[in-house]
Enzyme design. Structure first.
Site, mmCIF file in Angstrom:
data_model
loop_
_atom_site.group_PDB
_atom_site.id
_atom_site.type_symbol
_atom_site.label_atom_id
_atom_site.label_comp_id
_atom_site.label_asym_id
_atom_site.label_seq_id
_atom_site.Cartn_x
_atom_site.Cartn_y
_atom_site.Cartn_z
ATOM 1 N N GLY A 7 0.873 -1.174 0.000
ATOM 2 C CA GLY A 7 0.000 0.000 0.000
ATOM 3 C C GLY A 7 0.907 1.220 0.000
ATOM 4 N N ALA A 8 1.137 1.781 -1.190
ATOM 5 C CA ALA A 8 2.086 2.908 -1.303
ATOM 6 C C ALA A 8 1.346 4.244 -1.298
ATOM 7 C CB ALA A 8 2.897 2.761 -2.596
ATOM 8 N N GLY A 9 0.187 4.262 -0.651
ATOM 9 C CA GLY A 9 -0.616 5.483 -0.571
ATOM 10 C C GLY A 9 -0.045 6.439 0.471
ATOM 11 N N ARG A 88 -14.219 4.321 11.221
ATOM 12 C CA ARG A 88 -13.250 3.346 10.694
ATOM 13 C C ARG A 88 -13.944 1.996 10.441
ATOM 14 N NH1 ARG A 88 -10.899 6.069 14.959
ATOM 15 N NH2 ARG A 88 -8.894 7.102 14.619
ATOM 16 N N VAL A 118 -1.928 -1.965 9.660
ATOM 17 C CA VAL A 118 -2.311 -0.560 9.820
ATOM 18 C C VAL A 118 -3.727 -0.307 9.291
ATOM 19 C CG1 VAL A 118 -1.628 1.826 9.281
ATOM 20 C CG2 VAL A 118 0.132 0.081 9.575
ATOM 21 N N ASP A 148 -2.302 7.024 18.614
ATOM 22 C CA ASP A 148 -3.262 7.622 19.548
ATOM 23 C C ASP A 148 -2.523 8.257 20.733
ATOM 24 O OD1 ASP A 148 -5.214 6.628 17.858
ATOM 25 O OD2 ASP A 148 -5.473 4.774 19.007
ATOM 26 N N ARG A 151 -1.070 11.542 19.707
ATOM 27 C CA ARG A 151 -2.114 12.594 19.690
ATOM 28 C C ARG A 151 -2.462 13.021 21.117
ATOM 29 N NH1 ARG A 151 -5.433 9.643 14.940
ATOM 30 N NH2 ARG A 151 -4.311 10.593 13.218
ATOM 31 N N HIS A 175 -8.764 0.908 18.634
ATOM 32 C CA HIS A 175 -8.394 2.105 17.848
ATOM 33 C C HIS A 175 -9.663 2.609 17.138
ATOM 34 C CE1 HIS A 175 -6.083 4.853 15.413
ATOM 35 N NE2 HIS A 175 -6.444 4.265 14.293
HETATM 36 N N1 LIG Z 1 -3.978 2.143 12.182
HETATM 37 C C1 LIG Z 1 -3.844 3.452 12.053
HETATM 38 O O1 LIG Z 1 -3.481 4.146 12.995
HETATM 39 C C2 LIG Z 1 -4.117 4.104 10.728
HETATM 40 C C3 LIG Z 1 -3.707 5.413 10.493
HETATM 41 C C4 LIG Z 1 -3.966 5.986 9.241
HETATM 42 C C5 LIG Z 1 -4.607 5.243 8.258
HETATM 43 N N2 LIG Z 1 -4.980 3.984 8.533
HETATM 44 C C6 LIG Z 1 -5.602 3.144 7.510
HETATM 45 O O2 LIG Z 1 -4.598 2.765 6.581
HETATM 46 C C7 LIG Z 1 -5.198 2.507 5.312
HETATM 47 C C8 LIG Z 1 -4.463 3.296 4.227
HETATM 48 O O3 LIG Z 1 -4.652 4.668 4.403
HETATM 49 P P1 LIG Z 1 -4.044 5.715 3.339
HETATM 50 O O4 LIG Z 1 -4.402 7.046 3.807
HETATM 51 O O5 LIG Z 1 -2.616 5.390 3.093
HETATM 52 O O6 LIG Z 1 -4.907 5.352 2.048
HETATM 53 P P2 LIG Z 1 -4.499 5.572 0.512
HETATM 54 O O7 LIG Z 1 -5.735 5.435 -0.284
HETATM 55 O O8 LIG Z 1 -3.692 6.798 0.363
HETATM 56 O O9 LIG Z 1 -3.534 4.317 0.199
HETATM 57 C C9 LIG Z 1 -3.979 3.008 0.174
HETATM 58 C C10 LIG Z 1 -3.223 2.286 -0.930
HETATM 59 O O10 LIG Z 1 -3.544 0.905 -0.884
HETATM 60 C C11 LIG Z 1 -3.484 0.438 -2.211
HETATM 61 N N3 LIG Z 1 -4.151 -0.856 -2.322
HETATM 62 C C12 LIG Z 1 -5.462 -1.132 -2.313
HETATM 63 N N4 LIG Z 1 -5.658 -2.462 -2.462
HETATM 64 C C13 LIG Z 1 -4.448 -3.032 -2.552
HETATM 65 C C14 LIG Z 1 -3.989 -4.360 -2.708
HETATM 66 N N5 LIG Z 1 -4.826 -5.383 -2.777
HETATM 67 N N6 LIG Z 1 -2.667 -4.572 -2.783
HETATM 68 C C15 LIG Z 1 -1.787 -3.555 -2.714
HETATM 69 N N7 LIG Z 1 -2.158 -2.264 -2.568
HETATM 70 C C16 LIG Z 1 -3.472 -2.011 -2.481
HETATM 71 C C17 LIG Z 1 -4.169 1.536 -3.024
HETATM 72 O O11 LIG Z 1 -3.871 1.445 -4.396
HETATM 73 C C18 LIG Z 1 -3.609 2.784 -2.344
HETATM 74 O O12 LIG Z 1 -2.456 3.268 -3.016
HETATM 75 C C19 LIG Z 1 -6.670 2.884 5.475
HETATM 76 O O13 LIG Z 1 -7.439 1.719 5.719
HETATM 77 C C20 LIG Z 1 -6.671 3.788 6.687
HETATM 78 O O14 LIG Z 1 -7.914 3.806 7.334
HETATM 79 C C21 LIG Z 1 -4.759 3.399 9.727
HETATM 80 O O1 LIG Z 2 -8.842 8.194 11.383
HETATM 81 C C1 LIG Z 2 -8.668 7.321 10.544
HETATM 82 O O2 LIG Z 2 -9.592 6.807 9.903
HETATM 83 C C2 LIG Z 2 -7.272 6.899 10.197
HETATM 84 C C3 LIG Z 2 -6.466 6.473 11.362
HETATM 85 O O3 LIG Z 2 -7.044 5.408 12.045
HETATM 86 C C4 LIG Z 2 -6.127 7.612 12.287
HETATM 87 O O4 LIG Z 2 -6.367 7.499 13.483
HETATM 88 O O5 LIG Z 2 -5.586 8.609 11.787
#
Ligand SMILES: NC(=O)c1ccc[n+]([C@@H]2O[C@H](COP(=O)([O-])OP(=O)(O)OC[C@H]3O[C@@H](n4cnc5c(N)ncnc54)[C@H](O)[C@@H]3O)[C@@H](O)[C@H]2O)c1
Ligand SMILES: O=C(O)C[C@H](O)C(=O)O
Length: 311
Positions: A7-9, A88, A118, A148, A151, A175
């Protein structure tokens, strides 16, 4: 040491960036399903090497897991982030399938890796990863508590009008906007309980702001946050790869600890080269125990949604 981030987002790329410029790993592989996306992010990060000064090799891959082979740590950030107004938990339907598929693929090439989950809803995705892969519980860690807690310390520092670095505190539990538990009783400023400086009303506001910290940012940004999440994952990965044995609240599988079993949720853990080295019992008071039990109830209800994915 090699780290793969699937996931390179926003979060995945930020995490790769922090791991690189802090020299936490010698090699980082970013993988994404979007054609060329991970390669582009890796190239962009690599072009910082001479200006920020690092030697980490960063590469990208479009869904070719052979490039991730023999990773020491694999971070799963693939999936959908929430939009303003969402919880979430609403992401479970789509993210469960993504996370399960990714976990299966990474293990084929990195059978000994520690997995850091994550993607949201994170506690449920951690439980899913553990159950779907059958990995030992020390090797599946959900990242949420580190974020968390950062924050919580931010809001405490604002209320105290003191530097964040002088503030300590921890958030445990789920979370989620209603399931996390900021441990205000144990929070401190330079070793002194924050209750010495803040009124109950002020401390309650800090706790409430912390719990909706992710939602607040989602409202402001239009998608969920990434700088602090990415940095928090890097902090956790550092403790694993470099065997720092830091105490970090993480979502881990509980077998009686904190009165809960067959569930993943946030508790203080010692994090080292084996992943979860141990769970620390910090002796909650009765009110905190009740909050933890209530939080567990909500997390457990969410896990019930996994029945079809795990069948
Ligand atoms: N646990 C935490 O504290 C926390 C914090 C922030 C975000 N998140 C979660 O992390 C996730 C990603 O957030 P983001 O802001 O980076 O989203 P984003 O949309 O910027 O990036 C997600 C990436 O996943 C890729 N993806 C989707 N399906 C895939 C697959 N099968 N294989 C490989 N890559 C795939 C997408 O192409 C995209 O580039 C979300 O579910 C978000 O809720 C969790
Ligand atoms: O808030 C969200 O959905 C993303 C992540 O879990 C966060 O706490 O930033």
């Amino acid at each position: 040491m090699k780290v793969t981030i699937v996931g390179a987002g926003n979060v995945g790329a930020t995490c790769a960036d922090v791991i690189s410029y802090r020299g936490i790993a010698s090699e980082v592989v970013l993988l994404d399903i979007k054609e060329g996306f991970a390669e582009g992010k890796a190239m962009d990060i690599s072009q910082c090497a001479t200006t920020t000064g690092f030697n980490t090799r960063v590469s990208g891959s479009t869904n070719d897991y052979s490039k991730t082979a023999n990773s020491d740590v694999v971070v799963i950030t693939s999936g959908i982030p929430r939009k303003p107004g969402m919880t979430r938990e609403e992401l479970v339907g789509i993210n469960a399938g993504i996370v399960k598929g990714v976990a299966d693929n990474v293990l084929k090439h990195s059978p000994n890796a520690v997995i850091v989950v994550v993607s949201n809803p994170m506690d449920t995705m951690t439980y899913l990863t553990l159950k779907a892969t059958g990995l030992p519980k020390n090797r599946v860690i959900g990242m949420g508590g580190a974020l968390d807690s950062s924050r919580f310390k931010y809001y405490l520092s604002k209320a105290l009008n003191k530097p964040s670095a002088d503030v300590d505190g921890m958030v445990i539990g789920g979370h989620g906007d209603t399931t996390m538990i900021p441990l205000t009783r144990l929070a401190s400023y330079c070793g002194v309980p924050v209750s010495t400086f803040l009124s109950q009303e002020e401390m309650d506001k800090v706790a409430a702001d912390t719990m909706v910290g992710g939602a607040t940012l989602t409202g402001l940004l239009g998608t969920s946050a990434w700088y602090a999440p990415g940095a928090s994952v890097a902090y956790l990965v550092d403790s694993i790869l470099n065997d720092q044995r830091k105490m970090i609240p993480c979502s881990v599988y509980l077998e009686g600890e904190y009165g809960q079993s067959d569930i993943c949720m946030g508790v203080p853990c010692i994090i080292g080269k084996n992943g979860v080295e141990s769970i620390v019992d910090i002796k909650l008071n009765d009110a905190e125990k009740a909050s933890f039990a209530k939080s567990a109830e909500a997390v457990r209800a969410m896990n019930a949604d996994l029945k079809t994915v795990l069948a």
